[in-house]
Design a protein around this motif. Structure first.
Motif, PDB file in Angstrom:
ATOM      1  N   ASP A  65       0.852  -1.194   0.000  1.00 35.08           N
ATOM      2  CA  ASP A  65       0.000   0.000   0.000  1.00 35.08           C
ATOM      3  C   ASP A  65       0.891   1.249   0.000  1.00 35.08           C
ATOM      4  O   ASP A  65       2.095   1.154  -0.271  1.00 35.08           O
ATOM      5  CB  ASP A  65      -1.000  -0.018   1.171  1.00 35.08           C
ATOM      6  N   GLY A  66       0.285   2.384   0.291  1.00 36.59           N
ATOM      7  CA  GLY A  66       1.026   3.636   0.223  1.00 36.59           C
ATOM      8  C   GLY A  66       2.244   3.668   1.129  1.00 36.59           C
ATOM      9  O   GLY A  66       3.266   4.261   0.785  1.00 36.59           O
ATOM     10  N   HIS A  67       2.142   3.042   2.306  1.00 36.51           N
ATOM     11  CA  HIS A  67       3.298   3.007   3.207  1.00 36.51           C
ATOM     12  C   HIS A  67       4.452   2.236   2.559  1.00 36.51           C
ATOM     13  O   HIS A  67       5.609   2.641   2.657  1.00 36.51           O
ATOM     14  CB  HIS A  67       2.910   2.347   4.538  1.00 36.51           C
ATOM     15  N   ASP A  68       4.122   1.147   1.890  1.00 38.90           N
ATOM     16  CA  ASP A  68       5.176   0.362   1.231  1.00 38.90           C
ATOM     17  C   ASP A  68       5.789   1.163   0.073  1.00 38.90           C
ATOM     18  O   ASP A  68       6.990   1.065  -0.189  1.00 38.90           O
ATOM     19  CB  ASP A  68       4.591  -0.960   0.716  1.00 38.90           C
ATOM     20  N   VAL A  69       4.952   1.958  -0.612  1.00 46.49           N
ATOM     21  CA  VAL A  69       5.482   2.803  -1.685  1.00 46.49           C
ATOM     22  C   VAL A  69       6.483   3.793  -1.089  1.00 46.49           C
ATOM     23  O   VAL A  69       7.598   3.968  -1.609  1.00 46.49           O
ATOM     24  CB  VAL A  69       4.337   3.547  -2.420  1.00 46.49           C
ATOM     25  N   GLY A 100       3.640  14.028  -5.663  1.00 47.38           N
ATOM     26  CA  GLY A 100       2.346  14.645  -5.372  1.00 47.38           C
ATOM     27  C   GLY A 100       1.994  14.561  -3.896  1.00 47.38           C
ATOM     28  O   GLY A 100       1.425  15.497  -3.325  1.00 47.38           O
ATOM     29  N   ALA A 101       2.357  13.462  -3.273  1.00 47.75           N
ATOM     30  CA  ALA A 101       2.085  13.303  -1.838  1.00 47.75           C
ATOM     31  C   ALA A 101       2.869  14.352  -1.043  1.00 47.75           C
ATOM     32  O   ALA A 101       2.334  14.986  -0.130  1.00 47.75           O
ATOM     33  CB  ALA A 101       2.472  11.891  -1.384  1.00 47.75           C
ATOM     34  N   TYR A 102       4.122  14.555  -1.406  1.00 43.48           N
ATOM     35  CA  TYR A 102       4.941  15.549  -0.684  1.00 43.48           C
ATOM     36  C   TYR A 102       4.450  16.969  -0.955  1.00 43.48           C
ATOM     37  O   TYR A 102       4.528  17.828  -0.069  1.00 43.48           O
ATOM     38  CB  TYR A 102       6.427  15.385  -1.034  1.00 43.48           C
ATOM     39  N   ALA A 149      -1.006   7.962   3.444  1.00 43.64           N
ATOM     40  CA  ALA A 149       0.052   7.388   4.282  1.00 43.64           C
ATOM     41  C   ALA A 149       1.047   8.466   4.707  1.00 43.64           C
ATOM     42  O   ALA A 149       1.450   8.528   5.877  1.00 43.64           O
ATOM     43  CB  ALA A 149       0.771   6.271   3.523  1.00 43.64           C
ATOM     44  N   LEU A 150       1.430   9.328   3.775  1.00 43.36           N
ATOM     45  CA  LEU A 150       2.423  10.357   4.101  1.00 43.36           C
ATOM     46  C   LEU A 150       1.854  11.375   5.098  1.00 43.36           C
ATOM     47  O   LEU A 150       2.538  11.763   6.056  1.00 43.36           O
ATOM     48  CB  LEU A 150       2.887  11.082   2.833  1.00 43.36           C
ATOM     49  N   LEU A 151       0.610  11.782   4.895  1.00 46.03           N
ATOM     50  CA  LEU A 151       0.001  12.735   5.829  1.00 46.03           C
ATOM     51  C   LEU A 151      -0.079  12.117   7.224  1.00 46.03           C
ATOM     52  O   LEU A 151       0.228  12.762   8.224  1.00 46.03           O
ATOM     53  CB  LEU A 151      -1.391  13.159   5.341  1.00 46.03           C
ATOM     54  N   LYS A 152      -0.487  10.858   7.267  1.00 44.00           N
ATOM     55  CA  LYS A 152      -0.598  10.176   8.565  1.00 44.00           C
ATOM     56  C   LYS A 152       0.763  10.135   9.273  1.00 44.00           C
ATOM     57  O   LYS A 152       0.862  10.369  10.467  1.00 44.00           O
ATOM     58  CB  LYS A 152      -1.140   8.766   8.365  1.00 44.00           C
ATOM     59  N   ARG A 153       1.808   9.853   8.507  1.00 49.24           N
ATOM     60  CA  ARG A 153       3.155   9.790   9.087  1.00 49.24           C
ATOM     61  C   ARG A 153       3.600  11.145   9.657  1.00 49.24           C
ATOM     62  O   ARG A 153       4.520  11.205  10.460  1.00 49.24           O
ATOM     63  CB  ARG A 153       4.157   9.335   8.030  1.00 49.24           C
ATOM     64  N   HIS A 154       2.960  12.208   9.182  1.00 51.28           N
ATOM     65  CA  HIS A 154       3.310  13.537   9.673  1.00 51.28           C
ATOM     66  C   HIS A 154       2.265  14.071  10.652  1.00 51.28           C
ATOM     67  O   HIS A 154       2.122  15.281  10.824  1.00 51.28           O
ATOM     68  CB  HIS A 154       3.530  14.499   8.497  1.00 51.28           C
ATOM     69  N   GLY A 155       1.519  13.158  11.249  1.00 46.81           N
ATOM     70  CA  GLY A 155       0.645  13.529  12.361  1.00 46.81           C
ATOM     71  C   GLY A 155      -0.700  14.114  11.964  1.00 46.81           C
ATOM     72  O   GLY A 155      -1.403  14.664  12.820  1.00 46.81           O
TER      73      GLY A 155
END
Ligand code: SF4
Length: 153
Positions: free
Chosen positions: A60-64, A86-88, A134-140
């Motif tokens: 999933d996105g975390h693995d990406v 795009g996620a960043y 996934a990226l947003l979640k990782r940044h709280g």
């Protein structure tokens, strides 16, 4: 009140891979009241609209984000770099605005929060997050899907 980040297709913007949108009236109202800002990570990553449908293969996105899975189009083109870019870019907007919550489109390889397609292009879903979620979640940032948000509000 802190602004929310929302998938731009909820605003009625024709940014989906097929040039359509996923308008949700209540989310559009948030934007009109200045309480939410629309972003489309796939467009921010430099992909065109319309574009070939894409799915995450191998996780999933975390693995990406961890370099263990890829995002590929139905034609087999590797578009991982654009999805991560795009996620960043979406994260950059979120951090600029001090966003604490994002309402993102379920099942999208970028925006999906609980469910994504399994990479076979057969319409098979699996549990997992899209790359931006996934990226947003990782940044709280608390990510919810449109259905979760509707149930909460
Ligand atoms: Fe909507 Fe997100 Fe797909 Fe853009 S990337 S069309 S915002 S679901």
């Amino acid at each position: 009140m802190k602004k929310k980040l929302v998938s731009a297709c909820f605003a009625g913007i024709h940014c989906r891979y097929d040039g359509k949108h996923n308008r949700v009236e209540q989310i559009q109202e948030l934007i009109k009241r200045g309480e939410a800002v629309p972003v489309c990570p796939e467009q921010l990553g430099g992909l065109s609209t319309p574009r070939k449908p894409a799915e995450i293969v191998g996780g999933d996105g975390h693995d990406v984000l961890d370099g263990k899975a890829k995002v590929v189009t139905v034609d087999g083109e590797d578009v991982t770099e654009a999805f991560v870019r795009g996620a960043y870019e979406a994260l950059r907007v979120a951090q600029m605005l001090g966003v604490e919550e994002a309402i993102l489109k379920e099942k999208s390889p970028s925006c999906g929060n609980c469910i994504v397609y399994d990479g076979t292009f057969q319409g098979v879903k699996k549990a997992g997050q899209g790359v931006t979620a996934a990226l947003l979640k990782r940044h709280g940032i608390n990510v919810v899907s449109e259905e979760e948000w509707k149930q909460e509000s």
